[in-house]
Design an enzyme around this catalytic site. Structure first.
Site, PDB file in Angstrom:
ATOM      1  N   ASN A   1     -50.221 -37.759  86.158  1.00  0.00           N
ATOM      2  CA  ASN A   1     -49.413 -37.720  85.935  1.00  0.00           C
ATOM      3  C   ASN A   1     -50.312 -39.834  85.427  1.00  0.00           C
ATOM      4  OD1 ASN A   1     -48.152 -40.215  84.919  1.00  0.00           O
ATOM      5  ND2 ASN A   1     -46.196 -39.927  86.043  1.00  0.00           N
TER       6      ASN A   1
ATOM      7  N   CYS B   1     -44.260 -45.497  82.007  1.00  0.00           N
ATOM      8  CA  CYS B   1     -44.754 -44.165  81.389  1.00  0.00           C
ATOM      9  C   CYS B   1     -44.379 -44.371  79.915  1.00  0.00           C
ATOM     10  CB  CYS B   1     -44.437 -43.012  82.197  1.00  0.00           C
ATOM     11  SG  CYS B   1     -44.830 -43.311  84.098  1.00  0.00           S
TER      12      CYS B   1
ATOM     13  N   HIS C   1     -44.454 -36.886  78.031  1.00  0.00           N
ATOM     14  CA  HIS C   1     -45.219 -37.395  79.127  1.00  0.00           C
ATOM     15  C   HIS C   1     -45.651 -36.518  80.010  1.00  0.00           C
ATOM     16  CE1 HIS C   1     -46.912 -39.637  82.050  1.00  0.00           C
ATOM     17  NE2 HIS C   1     -45.536 -39.759  82.581  1.00  0.00           N
TER      18      HIS C   1
HETATM   19  N1  COA Z   1     -46.642 -31.963 100.311  1.00  0.00           N
HETATM   20  C1  COA Z   1     -46.614 -31.179 101.332  1.00  0.00           C
HETATM   21  N2  COA Z   1     -45.827 -31.079 101.361  1.00  0.00           N
HETATM   22  C2  COA Z   1     -44.414 -32.497 100.553  1.00  0.00           C
HETATM   23  C3  COA Z   1     -45.553 -33.227 100.075  1.00  0.00           C
HETATM   24  C4  COA Z   1     -46.611 -32.593  99.577  1.00  0.00           C
HETATM   25  N3  COA Z   1     -47.103 -33.226  99.301  1.00  0.00           N
HETATM   26  N4  COA Z   1     -44.324 -33.954  98.960  1.00  0.00           N
HETATM   27  C5  COA Z   1     -43.619 -33.718  99.434  1.00  0.00           C
HETATM   28  N5  COA Z   1     -43.073 -33.234 100.598  1.00  0.00           N
HETATM   29  C6  COA Z   1     -42.329 -32.833 101.012  1.00  0.00           C
HETATM   30  C7  COA Z   1     -40.956 -33.162 101.289  1.00  0.00           C
HETATM   31  O1  COA Z   1     -41.154 -34.270 102.551  1.00  0.00           O
HETATM   32  C8  COA Z   1     -39.914 -32.396 101.289  1.00  0.00           C
HETATM   33  O2  COA Z   1     -39.470 -32.173 103.193  1.00  0.00           O
HETATM   34  P1  COA Z   1     -38.302 -31.931 104.219  1.00  0.00           P
HETATM   35  O3  COA Z   1     -37.232 -30.388 103.168  1.00  0.00           O
HETATM   36  O4  COA Z   1     -38.813 -31.011 105.060  1.00  0.00           O
HETATM   37  O5  COA Z   1     -37.331 -33.158 103.821  1.00  0.00           O
HETATM   38  C9  COA Z   1     -40.427 -31.204 101.109  1.00  0.00           C
HETATM   39  O6  COA Z   1     -41.503 -31.139 100.539  1.00  0.00           O
HETATM   40  C10 COA Z   1     -38.838 -31.632  99.449  1.00  0.00           C
HETATM   41  O7  COA Z   1     -39.447 -33.218  99.079  1.00  0.00           O
HETATM   42  P2  COA Z   1     -38.517 -33.676  97.568  1.00  0.00           P
HETATM   43  O8  COA Z   1     -39.662 -34.353  97.396  1.00  0.00           O
HETATM   44  O9  COA Z   1     -37.401 -32.881  97.473  1.00  0.00           O
HETATM   45  O10 COA Z   1     -39.733 -32.363  96.297  1.00  0.00           O
HETATM   46  P3  COA Z   1     -39.822 -32.325  95.195  1.00  0.00           P
HETATM   47  O11 COA Z   1     -39.109 -30.802  94.464  1.00  0.00           O
HETATM   48  O12 COA Z   1     -38.611 -33.392  94.778  1.00  0.00           O
HETATM   49  O13 COA Z   1     -40.869 -32.586  94.282  1.00  0.00           O
HETATM   50  C11 COA Z   1     -42.220 -34.745  92.847  1.00  0.00           C
HETATM   51  C12 COA Z   1     -41.161 -33.515  94.964  1.00  0.00           C
HETATM   52  C13 COA Z   1     -42.624 -36.173  93.949  1.00  0.00           C
HETATM   53  C14 COA Z   1     -43.066 -33.479  92.737  1.00  0.00           C
HETATM   54  C15 COA Z   1     -41.071 -34.489  92.008  1.00  0.00           C
HETATM   55  O14 COA Z   1     -39.687 -35.167  92.643  1.00  0.00           O
HETATM   56  C16 COA Z   1     -41.278 -35.547  91.545  1.00  0.00           C
HETATM   57  O15 COA Z   1     -42.181 -35.396  90.029  1.00  0.00           O
HETATM   58  N6  COA Z   1     -41.151 -36.498  90.659  1.00  0.00           N
HETATM   59  C17 COA Z   1     -40.519 -37.391  89.723  1.00  0.00           C
HETATM   60  C18 COA Z   1     -41.943 -38.333  90.506  1.00  0.00           C
HETATM   61  C19 COA Z   1     -41.955 -39.349  89.242  1.00  0.00           C
HETATM   62  O16 COA Z   1     -41.466 -40.426  89.767  1.00  0.00           O
HETATM   63  N7  COA Z   1     -43.401 -39.642  88.483  1.00  0.00           N
HETATM   64  C20 COA Z   1     -42.981 -40.176  88.223  1.00  0.00           C
HETATM   65  C21 COA Z   1     -42.228 -40.999  86.775  1.00  0.00           C
HETATM   66  S1  COA Z   1     -42.814 -40.503  84.702  1.00  0.00           S
END
Ligand code: COA
Length: 351
Positions: A308, A136, A278
């Site tokens: 993204n 990215c 980004h």
């Molecule tokens: N819908 C509903 N629930 C979801 C879900 C979805 N699409 N994806 C994950 N969950 C759940 C998880 O299973 C977890 O449940 P649990 O608490 O029962 O285990 C809960 O939501 C929280 O998950 P978590 O991964 O901690 O959420 P988060 O707040 O970190 O958000 C992302 C997740 C992926 C949106 C966030 O971490 C992110 O943007 N990370 C960077 C991603 C990346 O690599 N981007 C590219 C970089 S350039």
């Protein structure tokens, strides 16, 4: 690896008509262009595919919909359309392009490069062509290479492209990853600057930290894990990440590179009119802006529309900002990106 060099102060520009003090020509952004495919994949569509909700996706990421290509459409198809728009904007003919650099993590094939396909599609028969891979953060890596080819006087113009078809490497059975990614392309035409008033790349800065190669990756299809029936069964040909970890690393490293970039220039945060980050997650952008004490209205968002798009996100944003008329000549813009590798990059642009 990190590259930081001093950029010219506002006062110095008028006296440097053609050459910068650190040697080399000034580098203009002569044109911008972007293209996203027409097909929309909304959060409501994803609700029917995996266990998620529009509310969860919107609250956690800021994304409402993303564009995805039809079967048979490759990254070079999007890249070529964005490139032709940038060339039209710059009033440069494809046959006058001397170099094509495409940043992508979803190339048409491992080789030939996507840039070679673009060269064929747009008829840029006099151009050299190669790809860059820095996930990215890749567009600014490509911009940095293009910038320095022009600065050194090796070429007069370079087409720099960021293009992705991430839908091809997204696992639409995995709710934690499939909500994030979209397809699209953006391009800029860099040219040796002539005259005082033109959009200009003042500096580019690159960094990486290979100790985090496993937090954000597309594991199979390379020499380490070649594509096999087993790798496909294990779904290793799709993007994998440890979301929480990447989230924190993104904020820490974006904050660091932006601070370092500003400190290495003679500007202060207040001198900048716009910060284009980004488009990975609106919470990552908001948290980074907050840490730098920059008011939120000084940033740019289009993640709600496209998700993204990796390498494509910065050049698409640049094109949208240009068309919106939000900036006036002379305004300073800071670009910053973060991605798998880990990699990060930034650039100071004078509008
Ligand atoms: N819908 C509903 N629930 C979801 C879900 C979805 N699409 N994806 C994950 N969950 C759940 C998880 O299973 C977890 O449940 P649990 O608490 O029962 O285990 C809960 O939501 C929280 O998950 P978590 O991964 O901690 O959420 P988060 O707040 O970190 O958000 C992302 C997740 C992926 C949106 C966030 O971490 C992110 O943007 N990370 C960077 C991603 C990346 O690599 N981007 C590219 C970089 S350039």
């Amino acid at each position: 690896m990190s590259t930081y060099h001093k950029v010219l102060t506002r006062k110095e520009f008028p006296h440097k008509a053609n050459m910068e003090r650190n040697g080399g020509y000034r580098v203009a952004i002569a044109g911008t262009g972007a293209y996203v495919p027409p097909k929309r994949l909304t959060n409501r569509d994803l609700e029917k595919m995996v266990d998620t909700t529009d509310e969860w996706i919107t609250k956690r990421t800021g994304i409402k919909e993303r564009r995805i290509v039809e079967d048979g459409v490759a990254s070079s198809d999007l890249a070529s359309k964005a490139a032709m728009r940038a060339l039209k904007d710059a009033k440069v003919s494809p046959k006058d392009v001397q170099l094509i650099i495409t940043s992508t993590i979803t190339p048409d094939s491992l080789f030939p490069s996507t840039s070679c396909y673009v060269q064929k599609h747009i008829g840029a028969k006099n151009a050299g062509a190669f790809d860059v891979l820095a996930a990215c953060a890749g567009f600014i890596y490509a911009l940095s290479i293009g910038e320095n080819y022009v600065r050194a006087g090796m070429v007069d113009n370079v087409l720099v492209i960021g293009a992705e078809t991430l839908s091809k490497v997204t696992d639409y059975t995995d709710r934690s990853t499939c909500i994030l990614f979209g397809d699209g392309a953006g391009a800029v035409l860099l040219r040796r600057a002539k005259g005082k008033h033109c959009s200009e790349v003042l500096s580019t800065h690159l960094g990486a930290d290979g100790k985090h190669t496993d937090v954000l990756t597309l594991p199979a299809g390379g020499s380490k894990i070649p594509s096999t029936t087993k790798s496909i069964k294990e779904r290793l040909h799709y993007i994998k990440f440890r979301g929480r970890e990447v989230f924190k690393l993104a904020i820490t490293n974006l904050t660091k590179i932006m601070r370092k970039t500003i400190d290495s220039s003679d500007y202060t945060v207040d001198d900048f009119s716009l910060f284009i980050l980004h488009q990975s997650n609106f919470r990552i952008i908001e948290a980074t802006m907050e840490r730098l004490h920059i008011p939120p209205e000084k940033t740019f968002f289009n993640i709600d529309k496209y998700g993204n798009t990796s390498s494509a996100s910065i050049p698409i944003a640049l094109d949208e900002v240009k068309k919106s008329g939000r900036l006036k000549p002379g305004d300073l813009v800071l670009l910053a990106a973060f991605g798998g590798g880990l990699t990060w990059s930034s650039s100071i642009i004078r509008w």
